[in-house]
Design an enzyme around this catalytic site. Structure first.
Site, PDB file in Angstrom:
ATOM      1  N   ASP A 189       2.755   8.516   6.538  1.00 44.75           N
ATOM      2  CA  ASP A 189       2.726   7.142   6.049  1.00 44.75           C
ATOM      3  C   ASP A 189       1.756   7.106   4.863  1.00 44.75           C
ATOM      4  OD1 ASP A 189       2.841   4.257   6.016  1.00 44.75           O
ATOM      5  OD2 ASP A 189       0.930   4.270   7.071  1.00 44.75           O
ATOM      6  N   ASP A 191       0.129   3.701   3.263  1.00 46.54           N
ATOM      7  CA  ASP A 191      -0.918   2.679   3.358  1.00 46.54           C
ATOM      8  C   ASP A 191      -1.768   2.882   4.609  1.00 46.54           C
ATOM      9  OD1 ASP A 191       0.561   1.836   1.244  1.00 46.54           O
ATOM     10  OD2 ASP A 191       0.816  -0.225   1.923  1.00 46.54           O
TER      11      ASP A 191
END
Length: 405
Positions: A189, A191
């Site tokens: 991922d 963020d």
């Protein structure tokens, strides 16, 4: 027939203790060579300059030599060097390790004796036996790996997950086997995982609606809101922003500590590395180029006549989309899903974490920590390397070699 093949062969366990120095191992085996013994097993550990060397060898077979003479010779050699020796008679090799083999990695910041006692007691309580212990790193966290047999990995993982959350350490359980050393794919991922920021909040700060967007983002990451609906609601608040803000946001992005080290080390080992994000290609494409990533996929902010329209274009990267992209990247990389690692922090990462061979919840929300294979709760992304059995010394040695060239 060797001792490992015949359990009736007489063997001797030779243990040497004392101050370490170059040549001790060679000296011991040079001494044993006079008795024509076969080496069955060797273990050596050095801690703070103190050596523990164990050699399992067959009983002496040289003409005219006997066990008593070997013992006397080894003790004399050790005494002359200021070492202690212990020799234990027995038969055969070490007992075989039990089924259900795992690597248990414990991360502590610091790693306390109390935590270590609790973890090792829990391993024992589910039938596990600790065969070996090895330190992987001493900073920025203490990382220790236990080779465990006798307990199925899933049973061990469940037992230790509860224990670790209670005592404040991170514990990862990975099945032992060749797949751990195989070429892999790591997908992250972006963020609050690869970077410290939430990209949409960086855009929102330029639009003057940061607080409103942050509140919706937090609810979505906790799993309280449908991700796609929340994405459209947040992006709509960005309508009218000048496209020049993209370059400003790229400059504001802060990598998570250890991110460069993680990626650099994985690439040296032949891993392929990718990112999937519920954020935006305007940032992930830049990260892919800067960090030398193999794959990157995210949502795309629509820009018309130099302005953000408040809409996204193309396929939405949501919870299901991240898992779908993991599978796509794995197929393109030629890597089985069982040899993939996924790293994320939010509820929309859960499908991806569960689809991967190893899902790592990185400083994640409680819902995600409970559902992932393992959790890391220290602020250093490169600690994921320890879960793969890579030591801090190996990372630093590789960095040093690059610096020399």
């Amino acid at each position: 027939m060797s001792a490992s093949q015949n359990s009736d062969v007489r063997t001797l366990l030779v243990k040497i203790f004392g101050k370490d120095r170059p040549g001790l191992t060679a000296g011991l085996f040079d001494t044993l060579a006079a008795y024509s013994v076969d080496v069955v097993d060797i273990e050596q550990v050095v801690s703070r300059g103190r050596l523990v060397l164990c050699a399992l060898v067959t009983a002496p077979t040289a003409a005219g030599a006997d066990e008593g003479e070997l013992r006397a010779t080894v003790h004399s050699w050790a005494e002359a060097l200021g070492l202690q020796a212990e020799i234990i008679s027995g038969v055969g090799d070490n007992r075989p390790r039990g089924s259900g083999r795992s690597h248990v990695t414990v991360l502590g910041h610091p790693l306390t004796a109390e935590a270590t006692a609790a973890i090792t007691a829990r391993i024992t309580s589910v039938g596990g036996n600790i065969d070996r212990i090895f330190r992987l790193a001493k900073y920025p966290v203490t990382a220790v790996e236990f080779a465990v047999s006798g307990a199925e990995p899933e049973v061990l993982r469940t037992a230790l997950a509860t224990q670790s959350s209670e005592i404040g350490v991170d514990v990862a359980v990975v099945s032992a086997g060749l797949h751990r050393r195989a070429q892999r794919l790591v997908v992250m991922d972006v963020d609050s995982t690869l970077i410290q920021d939430e990209v949409i909040e960086l855009f929102a700060a330029h639009a003057g609606c940061e607080e409103e967007v942050a509140g919706v983002t937090a609810a979505a990451m906790r799993g309280e809101l449908d991700f796609e609906q929340s994405l459209h609601a947040r992006v709509a608040l960005l309508a009218g922003l000048d496209a020049s803000v993209v370059e400003k946001v790229r400059a504001e992005v802060r990598l998570t500590p250890g991110a460069r080290t993680l990626i650099r080390t994985l690439k040296r080992l032949g891993f392929q590395v990718g990112v999937v994000s519920g954020g935006f290609t305007q940032v992930t494409d830049d990260l892919k180029e800067r960090l030398g990533l193999d794959f990157a996929s995210a949502n795309t902010l629509e820009i018309v006549d130099g302005k953000l329209t408040g809409r996204v274009t193309g396929e939405i990267v949501d919870r299901a989309g991240k898992a779908r992209l993991l599978r796509r990247f794995a197929a393109e990389a030629g890597v089985p899903l069982a040899q993939t690692v996924a790293i994320g922090d939010g509820a929309n990462d859960l499908d991806m974490l569960n689809a991967a061979g190893l899902g790592v919840a990185f400083n994640a929300k409680p819902l995600v920590r409970e559902a992932a294979h393992t959790a890391v709760n220290v602020p250093f992304l490169d600690t994921v390397l320890y879960l793969l059995g890579i030591t801090r010394e190996e990372v630093e040695a590789a960095d040093g070699e690059d610096a020399e060239h």
